[in-house]
Design a protein around this motif. Structure first.
Motif, PDB file in Angstrom:
ATOM      1  N   UNK A 188       3.516  -8.546 -13.040  1.00 18.50           N
ATOM      2  CA  UNK A 188       2.200  -9.174 -13.224  1.00 18.50           C
ATOM      3  C   UNK A 188       1.084  -8.180 -13.537  1.00 18.50           C
ATOM      4  N   UNK A 189       1.297  -6.887 -13.281  1.00 16.84           N
ATOM      5  CA  UNK A 189       0.297  -5.899 -13.639  1.00 16.84           C
ATOM      6  C   UNK A 189      -0.403  -5.236 -12.481  1.00 16.84           C
ATOM      7  N   UNK A 190      -0.263  -5.751 -11.273  1.00 15.29           N
ATOM      8  CA  UNK A 190      -0.914  -5.153 -10.118  1.00 15.29           C
ATOM      9  C   UNK A 190      -0.264  -5.647  -8.840  1.00 15.29           C
ATOM     10  N   UNK A 191      -0.061  -4.734  -7.877  1.00 15.65           N
ATOM     11  CA  UNK A 191       0.434  -5.140  -6.565  1.00 15.65           C
ATOM     12  C   UNK A 191      -0.575  -6.034  -5.858  1.00 15.65           C
ATOM     13  N   UNK A 192      -1.829  -5.976  -6.313  1.00 15.40           N
ATOM     14  CA  UNK A 192      -2.862  -6.817  -5.726  1.00 15.40           C
ATOM     15  C   UNK A 192      -2.700  -8.287  -6.026  1.00 15.40           C
ATOM     16  N   UNK A 193      -1.666  -8.650  -6.802  1.00 19.72           N
ATOM     17  CA  UNK A 193      -1.414 -10.048  -7.147  1.00 19.72           C
ATOM     18  C   UNK A 193      -0.141 -10.585  -6.503  1.00 19.72           C
ATOM     19  N   UNK A 218       2.146  -7.828  -0.417  1.00 16.05           N
ATOM     20  CA  UNK A 218       3.186  -6.797  -0.390  1.00 16.05           C
ATOM     21  C   UNK A 218       2.644  -5.409  -0.691  1.00 16.05           C
ATOM     22  N   UNK A 219       1.365  -5.311  -1.068  1.00  9.07           N
ATOM     23  CA  UNK A 219       0.829  -3.989  -1.362  1.00  9.07           C
ATOM     24  C   UNK A 219       0.707  -3.149  -0.100  1.00  9.07           C
ATOM     25  N   UNK A 220       0.543  -1.860  -0.264  1.00  6.58           N
ATOM     26  CA  UNK A 220       0.428  -0.964   0.871  1.00  6.58           C
ATOM     27  C   UNK A 220      -0.972  -0.925   1.448  1.00  6.58           C
ATOM     28  N   UNK A 221      -1.178   0.021   2.355  1.00  5.98           N
ATOM     29  CA  UNK A 221      -2.458   0.102   3.055  1.00  5.98           C
ATOM     30  C   UNK A 221      -3.544   0.806   2.246  1.00  5.98           C
TER      31      UNK A 221
END
Length: 350
Positions: free
Chosen positions: A252-257, A273-276
């Motif tokens: 999708x282009x970003x872990x922020x999604x 699922x993104x990190x800290x």
């Protein structure tokens, strides 16, 4: 009133969790929230990444909303004995809740294909659900050891463990396109032979309407980025699922999604699922979309409120187009994006 325990955790966790809670209060004002510590923050405050007071709070809860766990590579937490590290708190949390199936949707939002590292024609329309077994395999087997220049870990599964996560995948496929790909390494691993045998037997016995195929993990690692539209639901064991879901997360282009839901026999655990991201923690620029979409999954899978979940997901899609965050090439910070989602919730459909 449904009770939600929030575990903001480390790094940007408190910021994105606050955004998700704000949106949840808007669409479900009857929810009650209780905050507790997890991970590195819990170790700093209580000397334990999963303290007893947090464990106790989970005894009477309808769902758990988690932020993030862990720190930078050079974090002092990494020098702790393994049971005291932040990630050990997360594993213990999953086990305490009995969450044996992790659901990770990988969806390219319409109009945002340009964000994907894949060619637009490959990214367009991608909609995959990865179902990862979460409580077994090499991560949890007690037969492990590091002794001088020798070390080993054991991967072990039983038929009941395989069947319960496969049932989750088949159930999900029934509500999607009816296709399941079971991923293993049955050509070289006996544990994968068991996995393939049991998944196939369950399908033949109880889910004959589902189209099931089996693929090796190395082949899937190639095809999931070269031909992602071939997949609907993917089900696999813990280690393979960890790697494949992180690989697919770039589509999708970003872990922020990327939201997720961890489900089992009791309360579900919902987390981005993104990190800290300790490098941006406290700056107010983190993308809260994954946390907000995890809140939508909480409503759908944890409380059975699909209408409210759809409302949030639609609002996030609108906000992504109108107020993209910095990781998506826009200018919106955490507060601005959350405000855009809140405004979109009140926008009439059509």
């Amino acid at each position: 009133m449904p009770k939600i325990v929030t575990l903001p955790g480390d790094g940007i966790g408190p910021e994105v969790t606050a955004a998700a809670v704000q949106v949840l209060r808007e669409v479900a004002p009857d929810l009650t929230f209780e905050e507790h510590a997890i991970g590195g923050a819990a170790y700093d405050a209580h000397g334990d990444p999963f303290p007893q007071r947090t464990r106790d709070a989970l005894r009477d809860v309808d769902a758990v909303l988690l932020g993030t766990v862990g720190g930078a590579q050079n974090s002092p937490w990494n020098s702790l004995a393994r049971p005291m590290r932040p990630e050990s708190g997360l594993l213990a949390l999953r086990k305490a809740l009995g969450c044996y199936a992790n659901l990770r949707p990988v969806r390219v939002q319409p109009g945002l294909e340009h964000l994907s590292p894949l060619k637009p024609e490959l990214a367009r329309g991608v909609d995959i659900l990865i179902v990862r077994e979460l409580l077994g395999g090499v991560y949890f087997d007690g037969d492990r050891k590091l002794d001088g220049d020798t070390a080993y870990n054991t991967m072990r599964y039983t038929t009941p463990e395989v069947e319960r996560v496969a049932k989750m995948a088949f159930w999900a496929a029934e509500q999607r396109k009816g296709r399941v790909t079971s991923v293993d390494k049955a050509n070289v691993l006996e544990v994968s032979e068991l996995w393939r045998r049991d998944v196939q037997a369950l399908r033949d016995r109880e889910y004959r309407s589902i189209h099931l195929n089996h693929e090796y993990v190395d082949s899937v690692a190639m095809l999931i980025v070269s031909d992602p539209s071939r997949y609907d639901v993917i089900v696999t064991e813990n280690l393979f699922g960890d790697i494949l879901s992180d690989l697919a997360a770039v589509i999708p282009g970003s872990l922020g999604l990327m939201p997720s839901a961890s489900l089992g026999d009791g309360a579900g655990l919902f987390e981005p699922i993104h990190g800290s991201a300790p490098d941006i923690a406290g700056k107010g620029v983190a993308n809260p979309a994954a946390a907000i979409m995890s809140a939508a999954m909480l409503l759908r899978h944890g409380l059975g409120r699909s209408d409210a979940a759809n409302q949030i997901e639609r609002a996030v899609a609108l906000a992504l187009r109108e107020e993209p965050t910095r990781d998506l090439g826009g200018k919106a910070d955490t507060k601005t994006f959350t405000h855009a989602v809140m405004e979109a919730i009140g926008t009439p459909v059509g």
